[in-house]
Design a protein around this motif. Structure first.
Motif, PDB file in Angstrom:
ATOM      1  N   LEU A   1     -21.685 -63.121  -9.362  1.00 16.52           N
ATOM      2  CA  LEU A   1     -21.012 -63.668 -10.435  1.00 16.52           C
ATOM      3  C   LEU A   1     -19.467 -63.490 -10.353  1.00 16.52           C
ATOM      4  O   LEU A   1     -18.513 -64.035 -10.536  1.00 16.52           O
ATOM      5  N   ASN A   2     -19.235 -61.867  -9.711  1.00 19.82           N
ATOM      6  CA  ASN A   2     -17.856 -61.673  -9.607  1.00 19.82           C
ATOM      7  C   ASN A   2     -17.081 -62.764  -8.452  1.00 19.82           C
ATOM      8  O   ASN A   2     -16.055 -63.183  -8.424  1.00 19.82           O
TER       9      ASN A   2
ATOM     10  N   THR B   1     -16.674 -66.322  -9.625  1.00 23.54           N
ATOM     11  CA  THR B   1     -15.440 -66.234 -10.604  1.00 23.54           C
ATOM     12  C   THR B   1     -14.348 -66.344  -9.681  1.00 23.54           C
ATOM     13  O   THR B   1     -13.506 -67.092 -10.086  1.00 23.54           O
TER      14      THR B   1
ATOM     15  N   LEU C   1      -9.569 -59.788 -12.249  1.00 25.98           N
ATOM     16  CA  LEU C   1     -10.789 -59.837 -11.733  1.00 25.98           C
ATOM     17  C   LEU C   1     -11.168 -58.899 -10.707  1.00 25.98           C
ATOM     18  O   LEU C   1     -12.059 -58.224 -10.951  1.00 25.98           O
TER      19      LEU C   1
ATOM     20  N   TYR D   1     -18.093 -65.273 -16.727  1.00 24.03           N
ATOM     21  CA  TYR D   1     -17.881 -63.697 -16.337  1.00 24.03           C
ATOM     22  C   TYR D   1     -17.752 -62.927 -17.502  1.00 24.03           C
ATOM     23  O   TYR D   1     -18.329 -61.734 -17.431  1.00 24.03           O
TER      24      TYR D   1
ATOM     25  N   SER E   1     -21.054 -62.278 -19.307  1.00 24.02           N
ATOM     26  CA  SER E   1     -21.783 -61.216 -18.413  1.00 24.02           C
ATOM     27  C   SER E   1     -21.290 -59.899 -18.697  1.00 24.02           C
ATOM     28  O   SER E   1     -21.834 -58.830 -18.663  1.00 24.02           O
ATOM     29  N   GLN E   2     -19.971 -59.754 -18.516  1.00 27.31           N
ATOM     30  CA  GLN E   2     -19.306 -58.485 -18.748  1.00 27.31           C
ATOM     31  C   GLN E   2     -19.758 -57.790 -19.952  1.00 27.31           C
ATOM     32  O   GLN E   2     -19.898 -56.632 -20.107  1.00 27.31           O
TER      33      GLN E   2
END
Length: 853
Positions: free
Chosen positions: A532-533, A536, A665, A704, A707-708
């Motif tokens: 995901l990181n 993004t 990010l 993101y 999810s975080q």
């Protein structure tokens, strides 16, 4: 000649049996309840309506020949430093010394329910408290009236009181418990407090009623009574009042009808309220007789006062009967007191002013002082003469009950944020998320801090971060200014600054132990978080295609392509034994495999164009204008994993709509590694983003951040977003969906600039009406003798307002005002960069000592 008697001879209580106090006066039975009232300023209109209805029902349940005696103590205490805090850092020590010996009022609340003899309603001042003239032997066989020997009557009384207590506890607003023997009669119990007019005096002083006054030890006291309806000057009495200091055209702030005689009287005092419930028919009959007597003395003219009184009585009786109310008799008094060496006149004026704010003309009552004092003794409400009561309907009496309690936060905790209560400056240790989590007020620690310009958001953030660091927390801070430089240095943190000479660089493709998992077949794979990181990141570089065709197809296709490319890239590198993970090798992999993947899946160029995608990536590849950004790991950043406190000073980078989101990010990935560290699971891990809303409102971040939030909730993390640009809250759906919704703690400072248009903010933030009222009341009633600002903490649907007051030692570290910062920096140089000496010298500056006062 003065008569001197022993305290035991005038003690009005004969005994304590089956939770009941037995009075010497007519043998009345009283069951004492300790109450915990709602915290001051936390009730809204619905709550006051509910409380009025609650006591209306209680009066109905109890029935005739009962007295409800509500008593509220406001005793002075002084703050004593906490030993553990005195062993802390120099800021914590300075804070404890700053508050040492600060006086404040602590409130305790009681309800005494008494069963009184039939016909008590006729007992005048000469018939009550007759025990004072009798010897001890008299009470050995003449205590209990015959009617009280009826077992069924006593069981019925106990059952009614139990029902009242259950009603109170079931309201969700008031807590009730029956008081035991020790709480009443122990040397530090309720009777000792009442007879000494002190929360802590264990040695009972002499009580002197001579010279038309009351003197108890070194304290001088006076009663102020309300015993006649003519003393009320207001035309209408509703379930609550509007508090003028907080109420504006846009904000109606409710308080109880008796609010002004509680904490707003800045002197020690006791409020006594008595509601006597008579036998209804007898009481109504007595009023009818009274009306007839007025008629007899009337002259028949329109403005004749006797005729007016007779009509008022008949209207009152009609209202009672037609609206199914009870007739009750009500009395209110305040016993104010202070040390005789202080200005007794100031105390009397303060009590009188409190009543005037209620539009009540209270009477300074010296004549009845002895009966009033003994009637106030718990269990001896029968000692109040009947001629001091005024008739009223049960709903009016219910609306005149005092409802506001003190702040429940303990002042002795060492694991909370040091704030003060907003009514009397009492130091508190506020649990920002621990207690709210335990009580299920919140389900994540996400926090927003918002204010208007100059509202003090960075000051509060510094204060909170320092509090958490003392308890073992770790923090990463992102900001474009210098607000957190001093606190970072004081706690031995690391400051990383971006500038043109040394710009940030990253290698997001490099892997560590947190980024991969071992599959069942022994092969390696990327974690979902790492995928995901990187997805993004690539979407930030190439843009978000969401909504190109009026739907999200192109965005989902792009996500799917990237989620295939990334595992493919790492599998290829592992298979070839190449460990040079970085953007360049990923780009080369894309050049070779992207078009093959898109072609094999028959994805049209209109939905996903691989040539455009590669073109957008190319500027980050070697030879491109951004070749360094994603291909090398800044040595300053590489070693940050184990740092407790890291402060990223972004400078002008925060205005770069492309580079700042990428930098943010990458910094957040460092935060992710802290979250995933099993050794750090018990500690709070903070990610503080100050004034970065605009750059983070891009669509690419929405998934993101969601999810975080889930990961932070699971692993004990706390994302904190701070802004004074409140318009950003309501301008971005991304911020609303990804950040606001996932922040269960919302902190507001002065929002006066937004009062006229607060509805949009209220809707965007999901704030209740009470939260709105509290936020818009901030800083509208600050004391003149202390310098502080207020802050509102909102936990989902709850709200509490506190004062932010710190020592000058702490102010030195948190201050962001440019003029003050210049003074501090000069002192810092003078003290050879020693912050403890700097803070001490700053606190001694004449300008600061003046502000402290």
């Amino acid at each position: 000649m003065e008569r001197i008697v022993d305290m035991m001879d005038v003690f009005p209580i004969y005994g304590y049996e089956r939770n009941s106090l037995i009075s010497k006066e007519k043998g009345c039975l009283t069951i004492p309840l300790r109450l915990e009232l709602p915290e001051v300023f936390t009730l809204d209109q619905r709550d006051y309506n509910a409380l009025n209805g609650l006591f209306f029902n209680i009066i109905d349940i109890l029935g005739p020949n009962m007295i409800l005696h509500r008593q509220d103590h406001f005793f002075e205490e002084r703050y004593g430093p906490i030993p553990q805090r005195l062993n802390g850092d120099f800021m914590e020590i300075g804070n404890e010394r700053y508050f040492e010996e600060r006086p404040f009022l602590r409130a305790e609340h009681y309800l005494f329910i008494s069963l009184v003899p039939t016909g008590y309603y006729k007992y005048g001042p000469t018939r009550v408290n007759s025990f004072l003239s009798k010897k001890r032997d008299f009470f050995l066989d003449r205590t209990i009236p015959k009617e009280f020997l009826d077992r069924d009557l006593l069981l019925d009384f106990e059952a009614k009181v139990e029902s009242v207590s259950n009603l109170l506890n079931g309201s969700g607003l008031i807590r009730s418990e029956v008081m035991g023997y020790d709480a009443l009669l122990h040397e530090g119990g309720l009777y000792a407090k009442y007879f000494s007019l002190s929360a802590s005096n264990k040695n009972l002083p002499d009580i002197d009623f001579s010279n038309n006054s009351i003197k108890i030890g070194e304290k001088q006291a006076r009663f102020f009574t309300v015993e006649n309806l003519d003393q009320f000057t207001k035309e209408y009495l509703g379930p609550y009042e509007l508090y003028g200091k907080f109420t504006t055209q846009h904000n109606r702030f409710p308080v109880g009808n008796l609010f002004s005689i509680g904490f707003k009287i800045p002197h020690e005092h006791i409020i006594n309220q008595y509601i006597y419930i008579p036998e209804q028919e007898k009481a109504l009959k007595g009023l009818r007789k009274k009306a007839k007597r007025f008629d007899q003395f009337g002259n028949g003219k329109k403005d004749d006062s006797n005729g007016i009184y007779a009509d008022q009585i008949r209207e009152f009786n009609t209202d009672i009967l037609e609206n199914h109310k009870e007739i009750v008799f009500y009395h209110l008094n305040v016993l104010g007191f202070n040390n005789t060496d202080r200005n007794h006149g100031k105390m009397c004026s303060a009590v009188a002013d409190g009543f005037k704010k209620l539009k009540i003309n209270a009477k300074e009552n010296n004549i009845d002082r002895k009966n009033l004092f003994f009637a106030g003794i718990p269990g001896n409400a029968v000692g109040l003469p009947s001629d001091m009561y005024m008739p009223m309907s049960s709903d009016m009496a219910a609306s005149l009950v005092y409802f506001e309690g003190g702040y429940r936060d303990g002042s002795q905790g060492i694991d909370g944020l040091r704030l003060i209560d907003r009514v009397c400056g009492r130091p508190l240790s506020v649990s920002v998320y621990r207690e709210p989590e335990r009580n299920h007020w919140i389900f994540n620690r996400g926090m927003l801090i918002a204010s208007g310009s100059g509202g003090g958001k960075s000051y509060v953030a510094n204060h909170y971060i320092a509090s958490e660091l003392r308890q073992g927390a770790e923090a990463i801070i992102i900001e474009d200014g210098n607000s957190y430089e001093r606190i970072t240095m004081v706690f031995g943190g690391t400051i990383i600054e971006h500038d043109d000479k040394r710009p940030f660089t990253f290698n997001p493709f490099k892997l560590d132990s947190y980024d991969t998992i071992e599959k069942d077949d022994g092969s390696r794979a990327l974690t979902e978080g790492k995928v995901l990181n990187l997805v993004t990141l690539l979407k930030l570089i190439t843009g978000d295609d969401r909504g190109v065709f009026g739907d999200t197809m192109s965005n989902e296709v792009k996500n799917t392509v990237l989620e295939n490319l990334l595992p493919g890239y790492y599998s290829h590198m592992w298979e070839t034994g190449n460990t040079d993970f970085r953007f360049d090798s990923f780009y080369e992999y894309c050049q070779e495999h992207l078009k093959v993947l898109v072609g094999a899946k028959r994805i049209s160029k209109e939905v996903f164009d691989p040539d455009v995608f590669l073109f957008l990536l190319e500027k980050y590849y070697k030879g491109g204008p951004r070749e360094r950004l994603l291909n090398r790991e800044d040595e300053r950043i590489a070693r940050l994993g184990e740092e407790r406190l890291v402060y990223f000073k972004l400078g002008k980078l925060i205005d770069n709509e492309l580079l700042f989101p990428i930098t943010a990010l990458m910094v957040m990935e460092i935060f992710d590694k802290k979250l995933l560290d099993k050794d750090k699971l018990p500690i709070n891990k903070m990610m503080v983003v100050d004034e970065a809303w605009k750059a983070l409102s891009r669509k690419e971040f929405e998934d993101y951040f969601n999810s975080q939030s889930r990961m932070a909730r699971k692993y004990g993390g706390q994302p904190i977003f701070i802004s004074q640009k409140v318009d950003d809250f309501i301008a971005s759906e991304v911020i609303k969906n990804a950040i606001v919704v996932n922040s269960h703690i919302k902190v507001f400072l002065d929002m006066g600039d937004f009062e006229n248009a607060f509805e949009d903010i209220q809707e965007m933030m999901g704030l209740s009406e009470k939260q709105r009222q509290s936020i818009l009341s901030l800083n509208r009633d600050l004391p003149l003798d202390r310098k502080y600002r207020e802050v509102a903490f909102c936990w989902k649907d709850r709200v509490k307002v506190y004062g932010v007051e710190t020592s000058l030692v702490e102010k030195c570290i948190y201050e962001t005002n440019p003029m003050e910062s210049h003074k501090i920096n000069e002192l810092h140089k003078k003290n050879h960069n020693n912050w403890e000496l700097t803070a001490k010298d700053y606190s001694l500056l004449p300008s600061q000592k003046t502000q402290e006062k």
